[in-house]
Write a protein that holds these residues in place. Structure first.
Motif, PDB file in Angstrom:
ATOM      1  N   PHE A  83       4.967 -51.873 -12.455  1.00  0.00           N
ATOM      2  CA  PHE A  83       5.450 -50.602 -11.914  1.00  0.00           C
ATOM      3  C   PHE A  83       4.727 -50.245 -10.617  1.00  0.00           C
ATOM      4  O   PHE A  83       5.369 -49.884  -9.619  1.00  0.00           O
ATOM      5  N   ARG A 103       6.586 -49.931  -7.157  1.00  0.00           N
ATOM      6  CA  ARG A 103       6.549 -48.600  -6.543  1.00  0.00           C
ATOM      7  C   ARG A 103       6.047 -48.685  -5.113  1.00  0.00           C
ATOM      8  O   ARG A 103       6.629 -48.082  -4.190  1.00  0.00           O
ATOM      9  N   ASN A 112      11.993 -47.481 -13.576  1.00  0.00           N
ATOM     10  CA  ASN A 112      11.247 -48.695 -13.902  1.00  0.00           C
ATOM     11  C   ASN A 112      11.624 -49.260 -15.272  1.00  0.00           C
ATOM     12  O   ASN A 112      11.504 -50.467 -15.509  1.00  0.00           O
TER      13      ASN A 112
END
Length: 216
Positions: free
Chosen positions: A21, A25, A40
């Motif tokens: 993640f 990101r 996610n």
């Protein structure tokens, strides 16, 4: 009688989802796409390139990059992800995993990893459980990603069994669907989102009765 165990990696053996993640990101920020925790969830259990494609569609930028640029973006994400993994230790094994793998070894039950992660060997070595696995499916040898059952069929073959002779362990719906599609007995490991279609679900592997599982 079941003869082999086939495990997904992320969310079953260890939780590297948080590192995936963070890496996605940060890459998203660079290309102007917001990747939040809710989105996610759609990336769990699927390959790196499939994840990137979903992110680009999410940000309406699916036509903005050449195949070569996409490969470069995916590679950049992976480099960042591997950097985040450097501090991984055996303490990062999920609860019950070590005891379950030791119980399987005591019963001489061969185990395989069926993960979309190309970093699986590196992660298993950092967790100090690499030697516990008799086979690791190389994602580069596959033609289709989860939920296609190919990776689970391949894992069973590497162990010398049919899918029906194995038990599969997954925490993502895409992987669970793949397990069921090839006729393998499915254990769903709950880690957040509900799972549908599992033969049984647990929060940690030590909740399982090994004898009952082998005779499922």
């Amino acid at each position: 009688m079941k003869k082999g165990f086939v495990f997904d990696l992320d969310g079953v053996i260890t939780d590297t989802a948080k590192f995936h993640f963070l890496a996605w990101r940060d890459l998203g920020k660079e290309i102007g796409i917001d990747v939040d925790l809710k989105f996610n969830e759609q990336l769990k259990g699927i390959s790196r390139m499939d994840s990137l494609e979903r992110i680009l569609v999410h940000g309406k930028r699916q036509n903005d990059f050449t195949p070569e640029e996409k490969e470069a973006l995916a590679a950049k994400k992976n480099t960042h992800y591997v950097e985040l993994l450097q501090d991984l230790t055996p303490a990062d094994l999920l609860p019950g995993v070590k005891d379950f793998l030791e119980a399987a070894k005591a019963r001489q039950i061969p185990c395989a990893i069926a993960s979309a992660s190309k970093n699986a060997p590196f992660i298993l070595k950092k967790l100090e459980v690499f030697e516990r696995f008799d086979a690791i499916v190389d994602p580069a040898t596959l033609h289709k990603g989860k939920p296609d059952p190919e990776i689970f069929v391949k894992a069973a073959e590497l162990l010398g069994f049919t899918p029906e002779e194995c038990v599969g362990f997954e925490d993502a719906q895409a992987g669970l669907d793949g397990i069921k599609a090839c006729g393998m007995y499915a254990v769903g490991v709950l880690s957040g989102e509900p799972l549908h279609g599992a033969d049984q679900t647990v929060h940690k592997l030590t909740e399982l009765d090994l004898d009952a599982l082998l005779n499922a």
